[in-house]
Design an enzyme around this catalytic site. Structure first.
Site, mmCIF file in Angstrom:
data_model
loop_
_atom_site.group_PDB
_atom_site.id
_atom_site.type_symbol
_atom_site.label_atom_id
_atom_site.label_comp_id
_atom_site.label_asym_id
_atom_site.label_seq_id
_atom_site.Cartn_x
_atom_site.Cartn_y
_atom_site.Cartn_z
ATOM 1 N N ALA A 98 0.815 -1.216 0.000
ATOM 2 C CA ALA A 98 0.000 0.000 0.000
ATOM 3 C C ALA A 98 0.850 1.267 0.000
ATOM 4 O O ALA A 98 0.394 2.325 -0.424
ATOM 5 C CB ALA A 98 -0.938 -0.015 1.201
ATOM 6 N N ASP A 137 2.077 -6.800 -5.756
ATOM 7 C CA ASP A 137 1.102 -6.082 -4.936
ATOM 8 C C ASP A 137 0.996 -4.628 -5.397
ATOM 9 O O ASP A 137 1.363 -3.701 -4.685
ATOM 10 C CB ASP A 137 1.534 -6.179 -3.465
ATOM 11 C CG ASP A 137 0.400 -5.888 -2.505
ATOM 12 O OD1 ASP A 137 -0.676 -5.471 -2.961
ATOM 13 O OD2 ASP A 137 0.592 -6.068 -1.299
ATOM 14 N N TRP A 138 0.480 -4.469 -6.592
ATOM 15 C CA TRP A 138 0.291 -3.152 -7.219
ATOM 16 C C TRP A 138 -1.081 -2.638 -6.802
ATOM 17 O O TRP A 138 -2.097 -3.163 -7.239
ATOM 18 C CB TRP A 138 0.396 -3.320 -8.734
ATOM 19 C CG TRP A 138 0.091 -2.127 -9.609
ATOM 20 C CD1 TRP A 138 -0.354 -0.899 -9.245
ATOM 21 C CD2 TRP A 138 0.234 -2.081 -11.036
ATOM 22 N NE1 TRP A 138 -0.507 -0.092 -10.343
ATOM 23 C CE2 TRP A 138 -0.154 -0.786 -11.466
ATOM 24 C CE3 TRP A 138 0.650 -2.999 -12.003
ATOM 25 C CZ2 TRP A 138 -0.151 -0.400 -12.808
ATOM 26 C CZ3 TRP A 138 0.660 -2.621 -13.330
ATOM 27 C CH2 TRP A 138 0.266 -1.328 -13.733
ATOM 28 N N GLU A 139 -1.072 -1.614 -5.930
ATOM 29 C CA GLU A 139 -2.338 -1.084 -5.396
ATOM 30 C C GLU A 139 -2.566 0.331 -5.923
ATOM 31 O O GLU A 139 -2.103 1.281 -5.332
ATOM 32 C CB GLU A 139 -2.307 -1.080 -3.867
ATOM 33 C CG GLU A 139 -2.148 -2.473 -3.290
ATOM 34 C CD GLU A 139 -2.206 -2.503 -1.771
ATOM 35 O OE1 GLU A 139 -2.691 -1.537 -1.156
ATOM 36 O OE2 GLU A 139 -1.777 -3.489 -1.204
ATOM 37 N N PHE A 140 -3.257 0.444 -7.013
ATOM 38 C CA PHE A 140 -3.852 -0.532 -7.905
ATOM 39 C C PHE A 140 -3.612 -0.053 -9.323
ATOM 40 O O PHE A 140 -3.422 1.144 -9.520
ATOM 41 C CB PHE A 140 -5.373 -0.641 -7.661
ATOM 42 C CG PHE A 140 -5.729 -1.080 -6.280
ATOM 43 C CD1 PHE A 140 -5.634 -2.427 -5.919
ATOM 44 C CD2 PHE A 140 -6.130 -0.155 -5.322
ATOM 45 C CE1 PHE A 140 -5.960 -2.834 -4.629
ATOM 46 C CE2 PHE A 140 -6.442 -0.577 -4.030
ATOM 47 C CZ PHE A 140 -6.365 -1.912 -3.684
#
Ligand SMILES: *[C@@H]1O[C@H](CO)[C@@H](O)[C@H](O)[C@H]1NC(C)=O
Ligand SMILES: *[C@@H]1O[C@H](CO)[C@@H](O)[C@H](O)[C@H]1NC(C)=O
Ligand SMILES: *[C@@H]1O[C@H](CO)[C@@H](O)[C@H](O)[C@H]1NC(C)=O
Ligand SMILES: *[C@@H]1O[C@H](CO)[C@@H](O)[C@H](O)[C@H]1NC(C)=O
Ligand SMILES: *[C@@H]1O[C@H](CO)[C@@H](O)[C@H](O)[C@H]1NC(C)=O
Ligand SMILES: *[C@@H]1O[C@H](CO)[C@@H](O)[C@H](O)[C@H]1NC(C)=O
Length: 369
Positions: A98, A137-140
């Protein structure tokens, strides 16, 4: 090799493959910043099938990972310590999180050279430190262009891990992604969809982050941040999971996110304390967040009233003007039953440092055999 042993190998690999395809995924993220009170050697790895090291982030110019000596030691310690406790556990390192803004990933995924730099470096790091795979974990991905590039990135990544496995005679690295709770988003005012076809083909699974439906951006009313059902809209785990199935991702590749933390608000009027009650703002806890462990202590110390809301499948506690929405063993149990009925692949926790004496992880692992 004679014909008989070839046959034995074929039969064995078939059996192994079907066992893998049907076994339930029970994942959890280990935040590396919890090392002082929860070192890798203290993780009860037997409650999980997959453990994630969170996080590593590549250099924002070269898109290569630069692992310093202290991190290198911790990575090796993580993969070896959890394997010592559970020899069949799979380990992945998670990229991003995040705190790494979406702009960073958007740039990385937008050109061929930056994708290649990232992909090659991720494979090298995984092998060097004994990981079984990598979790993105590419948010987003926020724009239609991001979604296209996300699809291209995982396609190229898959091609490279296939090639590498052939060359190294090692099992192919696992490729996963932590995604928005739903396959559809509207982050910038333009509706976007994750590339379901590329995900089905190129990722082993997705961890749907089925939480954070409410929080510091909704300071004026309490909310159940990971409710299974939303009575008036689509902010729910049930909606999110179904959207992934609708997007064409095979059910066994859809993994339900479960939070081991809650969101807190200060009530305007302690007498009005249901879901959606008026609030003066968030808190206690940084950004209005407390772990399940901290919530348990808070509830005990303040003699909080704990309510399970069956309509939304969520739990909240009230003590004076403090309101906390979270998941406890009751709501987790119902959610796991729901996930089983949807025949999805399993669940994961963010994050295992929030569990209390492993009580939720243990219960969950026993519920879904
Ligand atoms: C890359 O990271 C450095 C150090 O954190 C920062 O100063 C710089 O602004 C970043 N560059 C870009 C393009 O984001
Ligand atoms: C990991 O580090 C801890 C100390 O921080 C040590 O006690 C443990 O033996 C190490 N485990 C492995 C497998 O390296
Ligand atoms: C997407 O968000 C914009 C701006 O908030 C809104 O006007 C639009 O109706 C939304 N579209 C959908 C399909 O929800
Ligand atoms: C919360 O309430 C305050 C005071 O009424 C208001 O100024 C603010 O815009 C509200 N915030 C949100 C996110 O609704
Ligand atoms: C919820 O999603 C469905 C299907 O995607 C859509 O038809 C409906 O308008 C959405 N409801 C709300 C309140 O956004
Ligand atoms: C759980 O943790 C608490 C400390 O938070 C401890 O007092 C207790 O003995 C532990 N064990 C069990 C089985 O509850």
């Amino acid at each position: 090799m004679d014909g008989k042993s070839v046959c034995v190998i074929v039969v064995l690999s078939f059996l192994c493959h079907s066992a893998l395809a049907t076994s339930t995924m029970k994942g959890a993220y280990w935040p590396s910043w919890s090392v002082d009170y929860l070192p890798p050697s203290a993780i009860e790895a037997s409650y999980y099938t997959h453990l994630y090291y969170a996080f590593l982030t590549p250099n924002n110019v070269t898109f290569k990972f630069e692992v310093d000596d202290a991190t290198a030691l911790l990575l090796v310690n993580f993969t070896s310590a959890v394997r010592a406790k559970n020899p069949t556990v799979k380990t992945l390192f998670s990229v991003g999180g995040a705190n790494d803004g979406p702009a960073y990933f958007s740039r990385m995924a937008s050109t061929g050279w930056s994708r290649k730099s990232f992909i090659d470096s991720s494979i090298e790091v995984a092998r060097k430190f004994g990981f079984d795979g990598v979790d993105l974990d590419w948010e987003f991905p926020q724009t239609p262009g991001d979604m296209v590039n996300f699809g291209v990135l995982i396609q190229e990544w898959r091609a490279e891990v296939k090639k590498e496995a052939k060359a190294s005679y090692k099992p192919q690295l696992l490729l996963a992604a932590a995604t928005y709770y739903s396959a559809n988003g509207n982050f910038t005012g333009i509706p976007v969809k994750y590339p379901g076809a590329s995900i089905s083909k190129n990722l082993d699974w997705i961890n749907a982050m089925n939480y954070d439906y409410y929080g510091k951006w909704t300071p004026n009313a309490t909310g159940s941040h990971a409710a299974l059902f939303d009575l008036t809209g689509n902010l729910s785990t049930s909606y999110g999971l179904k959207s992934w199935i609708k997007a064409g991702v095979p059910r066994r590749k859809v993994i339900m996110g479960l939070p081991l933390y809650g969101k807190t608000w200060s009530l305007k009027d302690p007498e009005v304390s249901g879901l959606g009650a008026p609030a003066m703002g968030i808190g206690p806890g940084p950004d209005g967040i407390l772990t399940y462990f901290e919530i348990g202590n808070h509830n005990l110390a303040n003699k909080a009233t704990v309510t399970y809301d069956a309509a939304t499948v969520s739990t909240y506690s009230v003590a004076g003007s403090t309101w906390i929405g979270y998941d406890d063993i009751v709501s987790i149990t119902v959610k796991i039953g729901y996930a089983q009925s949807l025949r999805i692949g399993g669940y994961f926790f963010w994050a295992l440092n929030g569990d209390h004496n492993w009580s939720i992880s243990r219960t969950a692992s026993q519920l879904w055999i």
